[in-house]
Design a protein around this motif. Sequence first.
Motif, mmCIF file in Angstrom:
data_model
loop_
_atom_site.group_PDB
_atom_site.id
_atom_site.type_symbol
_atom_site.label_atom_id
_atom_site.label_comp_id
_atom_site.label_asym_id
_atom_site.label_seq_id
_atom_site.Cartn_x
_atom_site.Cartn_y
_atom_site.Cartn_z
ATOM 1 N N SER A 140 -5.374 -7.774 -4.630
ATOM 2 C CA SER A 140 -3.929 -7.919 -4.855
ATOM 3 C C SER A 140 -3.274 -6.563 -5.085
ATOM 4 O O SER A 140 -2.158 -6.336 -4.625
ATOM 5 C CB SER A 140 -3.651 -8.864 -6.023
ATOM 6 N N LEU A 141 -3.958 -5.656 -5.751
ATOM 7 C CA LEU A 141 -3.424 -4.312 -5.955
ATOM 8 C C LEU A 141 -3.283 -3.585 -4.619
ATOM 9 O O LEU A 141 -2.250 -2.972 -4.334
ATOM 10 C CB LEU A 141 -4.319 -3.513 -6.898
ATOM 11 N N LYS A 142 -4.307 -3.689 -3.779
ATOM 12 C CA LYS A 142 -4.269 -3.025 -2.476
ATOM 13 C C LYS A 142 -3.129 -3.578 -1.614
ATOM 14 O O LYS A 142 -2.370 -2.823 -1.007
ATOM 15 C CB LYS A 142 -5.605 -3.198 -1.765
ATOM 16 N N ILE A 143 -2.987 -4.892 -1.591
ATOM 17 C CA ILE A 143 -1.914 -5.516 -0.815
ATOM 18 C C ILE A 143 -0.557 -5.093 -1.362
ATOM 19 O O ILE A 143 0.349 -4.746 -0.604
ATOM 20 C CB ILE A 143 -2.049 -7.053 -0.825
ATOM 21 N N SER A 144 -0.411 -5.109 -2.678
ATOM 22 C CA SER A 144 0.867 -4.728 -3.300
ATOM 23 C C SER A 144 1.248 -3.298 -2.951
ATOM 24 O O SER A 144 2.396 -3.019 -2.601
ATOM 25 C CB SER A 144 0.785 -4.871 -4.822
ATOM 26 N N LEU A 145 0.293 -2.398 -3.047
ATOM 27 C CA LEU A 145 0.579 -0.994 -2.727
ATOM 28 C C LEU A 145 0.939 -0.813 -1.258
ATOM 29 O O LEU A 145 1.862 -0.061 -0.925
ATOM 30 C CB LEU A 145 -0.609 -0.109 -3.099
ATOM 31 N N LEU A 146 0.245 -1.511 -0.376
ATOM 32 C CA LEU A 146 0.560 -1.423 1.050
ATOM 33 C C LEU A 146 1.947 -1.999 1.338
ATOM 34 O O LEU A 146 2.689 -1.453 2.155
ATOM 35 C CB LEU A 146 -0.511 -2.131 1.877
ATOM 36 N N MET A 147 2.309 -3.094 0.664
ATOM 37 C CA MET A 147 3.642 -3.674 0.837
ATOM 38 C C MET A 147 4.712 -2.690 0.380
ATOM 39 O O MET A 147 5.697 -2.470 1.070
ATOM 40 C CB MET A 147 3.790 -4.965 0.023
ATOM 41 N N LEU A 148 4.534 -2.124 -0.803
ATOM 42 C CA LEU A 148 5.522 -1.185 -1.324
ATOM 43 C C LEU A 148 5.653 0.038 -0.434
ATOM 44 O O LEU A 148 6.754 0.546 -0.228
ATOM 45 C CB LEU A 148 5.147 -0.768 -2.750
ATOM 46 N N LYS A 149 4.539 0.492 0.108
ATOM 47 C CA LYS A 149 4.549 1.667 0.977
ATOM 48 C C LYS A 149 5.313 1.397 2.271
ATOM 49 O O LYS A 149 5.991 2.275 2.798
ATOM 50 C CB LYS A 149 3.113 2.082 1.297
ATOM 51 N N ASN A 150 5.221 0.172 2.789
ATOM 52 C CA ASN A 150 5.772 -0.141 4.106
ATOM 53 C C ASN A 150 7.031 -0.996 4.097
ATOM 54 O O ASN A 150 7.580 -1.275 5.157
ATOM 55 C CB ASN A 150 4.703 -0.861 4.941
ATOM 56 N N ILE A 151 7.528 -1.411 2.948
ATOM 57 C CA ILE A 151 8.611 -2.391 2.901
ATOM 58 C C ILE A 151 9.898 -1.900 3.556
ATOM 59 O O ILE A 151 10.660 -2.693 4.100
ATOM 60 C CB ILE A 151 8.861 -2.870 1.449
ATOM 61 N N PHE A 152 10.159 -0.603 3.562
ATOM 62 C CA PHE A 152 11.394 -0.104 4.161
ATOM 63 C C PHE A 152 11.203 0.417 5.579
ATOM 64 O O PHE A 152 12.127 0.957 6.173
ATOM 65 C CB PHE A 152 12.014 0.975 3.265
ATOM 66 N N ASN A 153 10.016 0.247 6.111
ATOM 67 C CA ASN A 153 9.720 0.613 7.489
ATOM 68 C C ASN A 153 9.304 -0.676 8.200
ATOM 69 O O ASN A 153 8.134 -1.018 8.259
ATOM 70 C CB ASN A 153 8.601 1.663 7.535
ATOM 71 N N ILE A 154 10.291 -1.399 8.710
ATOM 72 C CA ILE A 154 10.068 -2.735 9.265
ATOM 73 C C ILE A 154 9.007 -2.728 10.367
ATOM 74 O O ILE A 154 8.158 -3.610 10.400
ATOM 75 C CB ILE A 154 11.391 -3.328 9.796
#
Length: 66
Positions: free
Chosen positions: A6-20
């Motif tokens: 869940s930490l890995k997924i969360s970090l990847l989401m935060l990293k990519n959320i503004f780059n659709i």
Amino acid sequence: IFSLASLKISLLMLKNIFNIKELEKNLGDFFEIGRMYFQEPEGLQFLESIIKYIYQATEIQTESGV
């Protein structure tokens, strides 16, 4: 192990959320990381949170446009 996934997924989401384009490209990978954990109640709740976050923070549309 779920907390690591869940930490890995969360970090990847935060990293990519503004780059659709990057987010769309990597969504499959994000969900593959947690696939077996999403079958557990805690994992399913986490998955729901991630999906809500994606829809609230981006302009990604479903195929039906909803």
